[in-house]
Structures are given as C-alpha cells and as structure tokens.
Design a protein around this motif. Structure first.
Motif, mmCIF file in Angstrom:
data_model
loop_
_atom_site.group_PDB
_atom_site.id
_atom_site.type_symbol
_atom_site.label_atom_id
_atom_site.label_comp_id
_atom_site.label_asym_id
_atom_site.label_seq_id
_atom_site.Cartn_x
_atom_site.Cartn_y
_atom_site.Cartn_z
ATOM 1 N N LEU A 1 16.280 15.485 -39.259
ATOM 2 C CA LEU A 1 17.671 15.083 -39.356
ATOM 3 C C LEU A 1 18.231 15.526 -40.702
ATOM 4 C CD1 LEU A 1 17.456 11.470 -37.857
ATOM 5 C CD2 LEU A 1 17.945 13.613 -36.683
ATOM 6 N N GLY A 2 19.534 15.466 -40.828
ATOM 7 C CA GLY A 2 20.158 15.872 -42.079
ATOM 8 C C GLY A 2 21.084 17.057 -41.877
ATOM 9 N N PRO A 3 21.523 17.668 -42.968
ATOM 10 C CA PRO A 3 22.465 18.792 -42.866
ATOM 11 C C PRO A 3 21.878 19.946 -42.058
ATOM 12 C CG PRO A 3 22.312 17.995 -45.131
ATOM 13 C CD PRO A 3 21.220 17.312 -44.365
ATOM 14 N N LEU A 4 22.749 20.644 -41.345
ATOM 15 C CA LEU A 4 22.323 21.780 -40.533
ATOM 16 C C LEU A 4 21.919 22.946 -41.432
ATOM 17 C CD1 LEU A 4 25.147 21.627 -37.841
ATOM 18 C CD2 LEU A 4 22.789 20.848 -37.593
ATOM 19 N N ASN A 5 21.033 23.785 -40.900
ATOM 20 C CA ASN A 5 20.581 24.966 -41.634
ATOM 21 C C ASN A 5 21.317 26.191 -41.105
ATOM 22 O OD1 ASN A 5 18.528 23.317 -42.849
ATOM 23 N ND2 ASN A 5 17.295 23.587 -41.000
ATOM 24 N N PRO A 6 22.273 26.744 -41.855
ATOM 25 C CA PRO A 6 22.981 27.943 -41.367
ATOM 26 C C PRO A 6 22.014 29.108 -41.193
ATOM 27 C CG PRO A 6 24.106 26.952 -43.257
ATOM 28 C CD PRO A 6 22.764 26.299 -43.164
ATOM 29 N N SER A 7 22.234 29.891 -40.165
ATOM 30 C CA SER A 7 21.368 31.040 -39.916
ATOM 31 C C SER A 7 21.642 32.138 -40.938
ATOM 32 C CB SER A 7 21.607 31.585 -38.506
ATOM 33 O OG SER A 7 20.897 32.790 -38.320
ATOM 34 N N PRO A 8 20.588 32.722 -41.526
ATOM 35 C CA PRO A 8 20.786 33.854 -42.437
ATOM 36 C C PRO A 8 21.443 35.043 -41.757
ATOM 37 C CG PRO A 8 18.554 32.969 -42.626
ATOM 38 C CD PRO A 8 19.175 32.334 -41.423
ATOM 39 N N LEU A 9 21.340 35.116 -40.435
ATOM 40 C CA LEU A 9 21.942 36.236 -39.707
ATOM 41 C C LEU A 9 23.464 36.212 -39.786
ATOM 42 C CD1 LEU A 9 19.718 36.087 -36.499
ATOM 43 C CD2 LEU A 9 19.531 37.739 -38.372
ATOM 44 N N GLU A 10 24.027 35.027 -40.015
ATOM 45 C CA GLU A 10 25.481 34.892 -40.007
ATOM 46 C C GLU A 10 26.143 35.753 -41.079
ATOM 47 O OE1 GLU A 10 28.858 31.317 -40.190
ATOM 48 O OE2 GLU A 10 26.714 30.858 -40.047
ATOM 49 N N SER B 1 8.473 15.905 -25.461
ATOM 50 C CA SER B 1 9.035 14.646 -24.975
ATOM 51 C C SER B 1 9.176 13.618 -26.083
ATOM 52 C CB SER B 1 8.171 14.073 -23.846
ATOM 53 O OG SER B 1 6.893 13.684 -24.318
ATOM 54 N N VAL B 2 8.562 13.829 -27.237
ATOM 55 C CA VAL B 2 8.697 12.879 -28.342
ATOM 56 C C VAL B 2 10.023 13.049 -29.071
ATOM 57 C CG1 VAL B 2 6.205 12.876 -28.646
ATOM 58 C CG2 VAL B 2 7.594 14.360 -30.081
ATOM 59 N N LEU B 3 10.736 14.136 -28.806
ATOM 60 C CA LEU B 3 12.030 14.345 -29.441
ATOM 61 C C LEU B 3 13.055 13.386 -28.848
ATOM 62 C CD1 LEU B 3 12.035 18.260 -29.416
ATOM 63 C CD2 LEU B 3 11.423 16.754 -31.310
ATOM 64 N N SER B 4 14.044 13.026 -29.644
ATOM 65 C CA SER B 4 15.060 12.078 -29.196
ATOM 66 C C SER B 4 16.406 12.763 -29.051
ATOM 67 C CB SER B 4 15.169 10.919 -30.199
ATOM 68 O OG SER B 4 15.632 11.388 -31.457
ATOM 69 N N GLU B 5 17.415 11.985 -28.653
ATOM 70 C CA GLU B 5 18.749 12.541 -28.445
ATOM 71 C C GLU B 5 19.359 13.062 -29.739
ATOM 72 O OE1 GLU B 5 17.624 9.744 -27.362
ATOM 73 O OE2 GLU B 5 17.729 9.849 -25.172
ATOM 74 N N GLU B 6 18.921 12.502 -30.865
ATOM 75 C CA GLU B 6 19.467 12.944 -32.152
ATOM 76 C C GLU B 6 18.936 14.309 -32.575
ATOM 77 O OE1 GLU B 6 18.065 9.992 -31.664
ATOM 78 O OE2 GLU B 6 19.862 8.725 -31.625
ATOM 79 N N HIS B 7 17.889 14.777 -31.917
ATOM 80 C CA HIS B 7 17.250 16.017 -32.338
ATOM 81 C C HIS B 7 17.858 17.224 -31.621
ATOM 82 C CE1 HIS B 7 13.705 13.247 -33.386
ATOM 83 N NE2 HIS B 7 14.268 13.647 -34.514
#
Length: 710
Positions: free
Chosen positions: A319-328, A555-561
C-alpha cells in the motif's frame, strides 16, 4: 535473538573422524588425508585448539553492508521520533504527576527533618533524666542543670526555625522577582529532587511506551510460531525443545525484519513445509500473511533443503503511493532488454525479460490486470522494430490507443471481430512459418542458434512480433466449438513455437478455468501473473498447479491491492509485485510516441498505417469524437446496423453513449459533418437502418485520407 542457536556458535566441522579400533573389531583404521590448509585442525596437532580460527564474523550482521546500517539507523530514528511524540503529548500529565510527587517528597522531607529541627532527641533525654530525679531528691543540682540545658537547646531550635523561615521567604521573594526562565530553572531544581524523594516502587513518572511494532522477531516468538505450525517438536519433560539455528539476523531490512534460519535436523521438516504454513506462521507472529515473505535458500546461495529466508514487514508493504512506470518518460526502449514491471515488498525493482517468453495474466475484474498487462506491451511501443498484433475481447477503451501503432487490431467479440481474430491468427502462423524457413537457410555464422537476433532483425527486416490478446474468455465463449478448437490450437502453436521466431505472446483472461482458457494453452505459458482471485484453486489455475502450496498464492491479496499480483517466472521462482502505474492517458501518449518512432523508421504498417483517426491525431488535426468512436466500432465492418453501432458505442464509453438512441446518433453524426448516402444497409441478406463506413470516413479531412491512401 540471543536464544536462537546460531551457526556462528557451532563447533567447526571436521572432515576426519577418529574411531576407537577396539570398539569396532576387525575394522582396519583408514586415515583420510586432509587438505594441506586444514593441517592445524588435525586431532594429533597439540596446537589445534589455539591455531583453529572459529568460523565467526568479525563484523556484526547488521553492520556488514551499507544498506543494513542505513536501515537500522533509520529504524532507530523512527523509534526515537515515535517516543518523542508519545511522551511530548503527555507532558502536561507528567508535570502534574511531578508536582504531586514533589508534594509527597516535601512531606517526607519535613517528617525526616522535624526531629532535628525540634531537638526531639535531646528533649527525650531530658524527660528521661527528670523522671529519674523525681525519685532521688538529692539530685537537685542535676535537675537544675538539665533544665538549663533544655532551655538553651529550645532557644537554639527557635533560631533554627527562624533562620529556615527567613531563608525560605528570601528565596521565594527572589524567585518571584526573577525572570521566567530563572523561575522555571529554580522550579525544576526544587521539584526534581522532591519528586525523586516522593517516588514509590509502584509510582512511575513516565508512562510505559509500547511502540506499534508487532513483530520484533525475538527468538521466543519465532520458535513458538514454528512450533505452533507443527514445524518444531515440543520438548520432552526434562529436555529442551528443538529450536531453529539462525545464520543471519534478525536485522532491519527496509521497513521490516529479515532472518535466515535452518530447521533442526531430526524433525523431518523441510523448507517447503515452512512455505506451506505461511498463514499459520503469520497468525502466530501477529501479522497478516501478506506481510510475511518467505522463500527457500538454494544451494547456489549457500542454502540447503531446510534453510528459509523470511522477511516480515512492519505493515502492509503493497500500500502507499503509486509507482510511476519508468516507461512513461522514456524516449526509446529495446525489447531485448528486461522490461521494468514493478517493485517487490522491499522496494526492489522487478524487471521481466520478455524475449523468448510467453505471458499470461489473470485475476478478478478491476484489480489492475489489464493495467499490468499493458506495461509489457508499452515497452514494445518504444521499440520501432516491434510489430504489434492486438485483440481485445471486451472491446472497451483500454486498448483503443493501440490503433495508432498496431499492425492488426481486433476490438470486441462480435461475429465480425471473431472473423478478424481468426484472420489475424492465420496471418501470424503464416509469418511464423516464413520466418522459420528463412532462419533455416541462414548460415550458422549469422544465425548460430536458429533463433532471431537483433542483427537479423535489422538486416532482414524481421521485427519482433508482440501478440497481445486481452479477455480471452470473451472470444472462447462466443465461438462455436469448431472455431474455438481451431483458435486454441493456433494460440498454442504461437506460444509454443513462436518465441524462436521472435514472437512474444501476452494473453489475459478474467476466468482462467478449463472452459474459458483451456489447460493445454495455460500450461505452455512461461511467465504468469495473477492479481486477486477468490481462492487457492483459482490462483493455481493462473499460476500453475501446486503453486499456492509453495507460497505463490494470489488469494491472499485483498480489495485494496489494486495493481498487486503474484508473478511466477519459473518452476520455483515467484514474487509478489506491485506493478508500476501507467494510466490510460499515459498509455495513449506512448502509443502516439510509438507511431512517430515507426514513421521515422519506416515501420508503420498494417491497420495503423491506414487508420484515419490515428493519422489525424498524429497530424494534430481534431476529428470529432463521435466520428472517431463510430469508426472504431466499424473497424471490421464496411457497414453496420444502427442497433449494433449503438451497442458498440456503449461498450466503448457508456458514460457518453449510454442514453443514445437512433435519433440522437443521427443528429450527432450530422453535426460532425457525416452525410449518409443511404439510411438502409444490407448485411447477410437482411435490410435495416444503419451506416456505411465510407460515409463516416468522408467526414474526416481530405489531407488525412490522402495520407492513409484512402
């Protein structure tokens, strides 16, 4: 972790073991020669105990690398900052407690000093002597002397009381007239010793702070967790319970704790058993299983079948801030290089080598599956010598920007789109066979392994072919049985044989079950990625049979992921990855950049070369949105009924076209400059209200039509 038996404390292993020949009759003694460098460890060397160097590190584990030192110092800084805030907001409470303790200390001081100030001891002695004199009249002189002495002592006591009172009054007056800073200093100087005097065994000035670190990786906690999971035996009465031996840690590693441990021998448990108990171990450690990252340590890295590397995060690492793609922000990219894909729990960059590979993406809707799949296709956009074949069974807006670049683009799963998909696969198979025939005829000096190389790409104009198909289940469920089997076989051939000819397969499906995506297609895919799924069985469908038991469980991932998934790159290689973020506008910008690169290199071919809306976008000419969207829906059809056209527009943009009817559509197209040559169209022998694509294209500026050869 002082209680864990460390490898550093184990005695050195000896390669030669002496046996008592008397205990083994008729057994000849065979001496195994030792290497010259181990002569000091021979049992017959009297200096062995002094010359043997223990296998113990000189530098502690936490100080062996710069990153470890930085992580531990940062952890100490965070802990100090937490304590500062914790006690800082309780300062008023502490002041009140200090004043209360000082009052108790003042009382205790008065009680202790009163006998001295009041000369209680002398008064008691005088009273005792007076009592004795009453029975002996001859001691009158003694009584008089005692009375005089008592009077003098009483007078001295009054002087002491007076002096103390004057001193206190003078000090109070001086403090009252002093600056506030001096007053505060005097108050501290007075209250501190009095509060110390007033303390008690049960009284504490400061609250006991418990920092919010649920995992301290203590010896007891780790061993108890493994024992509760059934991985360590319980100790017998009078004997110590088996414990793990730790070869590293625990040490701070980023925002978590890292430890490498070996299971004790004789217990019959392996590292694979530990991985299978991830959920139980997490529960015993008091964390969510998403915070526990475990893997085997293989022999190549000094491991064995019982060695496990464990990293436990302080909180959810995904969780936390998104990681922008270097490709952008990249201008160019070579598809022969590993593609930046995301970051793991520790923030380490994860890159995927896509050459010679095939990929499959699965997971529930709206969990970032398509966004993750697009990252790999986006890398191919920045390489002018990559030719894209794209099909989207949903036919939505996710892949529409690819019309600017794609050699072939199939949108939707209607009858015309299915025919276009079948034609695209036939074209790919023909191209694959043509390439194999060419590669077979090339000399080994040019093609040493019978596979495509960067030099062959440039010399023979054989660009890498990137095949992207999203929502496979839409095509398979919409096809007749024979068509379905044919398409499956074609996809299997492309995924199985295509990599050697420079084909990269990139498939995705929401429901990767046997009906939606057959096992024989999924099982030949080399790289798999799954976002959240409903259960372990669904996770195994995407990632491979038995992967959940090894720890690769989506399946251990949640909706927030969102945008987080489990990536499997080999039979025993997997990692949970938070994919880089590349949104729709950024992807569209990369498509425009890719078109410019191909135009400059002379590699713009196929549908992209004849797409009028893409050409208009590249030329900076604005085409009405309704015209662009209608052309997109009619991509595979020269004519279309109005009802089908409206359904396609809703699929592209429900917010805009959800309430459109035939009259509103006709009005919008007329406003955009579309002139219908006929309001009726004939399709498969049936007449009905509809539109012809040539009428829509006529509304596009003439210079754009000329540039695409229309």
């Amino acid at each position: 972790m002082t209680d864990i038996v460390s490898e550093e404390h184990l005695p050195p292993l000896r390669l030669v073991k002496d046996f008592d020949s008397a205990s083994v009759p008729d057994t000849p003694s065979v001496e195994v020669p030792s290497p010259e460098g181990e002569a000091v460890d021979r049992p017959d060397n009297p200096l062995a105990d002094w010359l043997s160097v223990p296998d113990a590190p000189v530098v502690p584990v936490w100080a062996r690398s710069r990153s470890s030192v930085v992580a531990n110092v940062a952890a100490l800084g965070r802990l100090t900052w937490w304590h500062t805030r914790y006690h800082g907001i309780r300062t008023p409470k502490y002041l009140l407690k200090a004043v209360a303790l000082a009052a108790r200390g003042f009382f205790r001081a008065c009680v202790g000093l009163w006998p001295t100030l009041s000369a209680r001891d002398h008064s008691a002695a005088v009273r005792a002597l007076q009592a004795r004199v009453k029975g002996h009249p001859e001691d009158v002189d003694l009584a008089v002397r005692l009375q005089v002495a008592h009077a003098e002592r009483t007078r001295a006591r009054r002087w002491r009381f007076g002096a103390a009172a004057v001193a206190v009054a003078a000090a109070a007056t001086g403090v009252a007239l002093s600056p506030p800073l001096v007053q505060a200093g005097v108050a501290v100087a007075v209250i501190t010793p009095l509060a110390y005097l007033g303390r008690g065994k049960e009284t504490r000035l400061l609250d006991q702070a418990a920092p919010p670190i649920r995992v301290d990786m203590s010896a007891q906690q780790l061993n108890d967790a493994l024992r509760a999971a059934g991985l360590l035996k319980a100790g017998k009465e009078g004997q110590d319970a088996p414990r793990v031996s730790c070869s590293m840690g625990p040490v701070r590693d980023g925002r978590g704790w890292a430890v490498i441990f070996d299971l004790p021998r004789g217990g019959g448990k392996t590292a694979s058993d530990v991985l299978a108990k991830r959920e139980v171990i997490a529960q015993e450690l008091g964390v969510d299983e998403i915070q526990v990252i475990m893997s085997r340590v293989r022999a190549a890295k000094g491991g064995n079948a019982g060695r496990v590397s464990m990293w436990v995060a302080d909180d959810d690492p995904y969780l936390g801030p998104l990681n922008p793609s270097p490709l952008e922000t990249a201008e160019r990219f070579s598809i022969w290089d590993p593609v930046p894909f995301g970051q793991d729990a520790r923030g380490t960059r994860v890159e995927l080598p896509v050459m010679w590979q095939s990929m499959f993406f699965g997971g529930l809707p709206r969990r970032g599956k398509t966004f993750s799949q697009r990252l790999l296709t986006a890398a191919g956009l920045l390489d002018a010598y990559v030719r894209h074949y794209v099909a989207d069974g949903k036919g939505g807006a996710d892949w529409m920007p690819m019309k600017a670049v794609a050699h072939r683009l199939v949108m939707g799963a209607e009858d015309d789109a299915i025919e276009a998909l079948k034609a695209m696969l036939a074209e790919l198979l023909a191209e694959m066979e043509r390439r194999f025939a060419l590669l077979r005829d090339l000399p080994t000096s040019v093609c040493p392994e019978g596979k495509l190389t960067p030099d062959i790409v440039a010399k023979y104009d054989l660009p890498v072919i990137f095949v992207t198909i999203d929502e496979l289940q839409e095509y398979f469920t919409a096809m007749e049985r024979d068509d379905r089997e044919q398409v499956i076989n074609d996809l299997c051939r492309i995924a199985r044989r295509g990599p050697a000819a420079g084909f990269i397969s990139n498939f995705a499906s929401q429901r990767p079950d046997a009906d939606s995506v057959p096992t024989k297609l999924r099982e030949i895919i080399t790289i798999r990625y799954s976002t959240q799924v409903v259960d372990r069985a669904s996770s195994d469908m995407v990632l491979g049979k038995g992967k959940a038991a090894q720890g690769a469980d989506a399946s251990v991932l949640s909706e927030e992921h969102k945008g987080v998934g489990v990536l499997v790159t080999g039979p025993a290689s997997y990692v949970t990855v938070r994919a880089d973020y590349l949104d729709g506008p950024a992807f569209a910008a990369l498509c425009r950049k890719g078109r410019a690169l191909r135009e400059a290199a002379g590699q713009l071919t196929g549908d992209a070369a004849g797409d009028v809306t893409a050409a208009a976008d590249a030329a900076g000419i604005t085409v009405p949105a309704i015209v662009s969207d209608v052309l997109e829906v009619m991509r595979h059809s020269p004519r279309m009924f109005t009802t089908d056209l409206l359904a396609g527009l809703v699929n592209i943009d429900e917010d805009t076209y959800g309430d459109y009817n035939a009259e509103q559509l006709a009005s919008a197209l007329e406003t955009a400059g579309v002139k219908r040559t006929s309001k009726q169209v004939k399709i498969s022998g049936a007449n009905g209200a509809g539109y012809q694509r040539r009428d829509i294209e006529a509304a596009v500026p003439a210079e754009i039509l000329l540039s695409v050869g229309r």
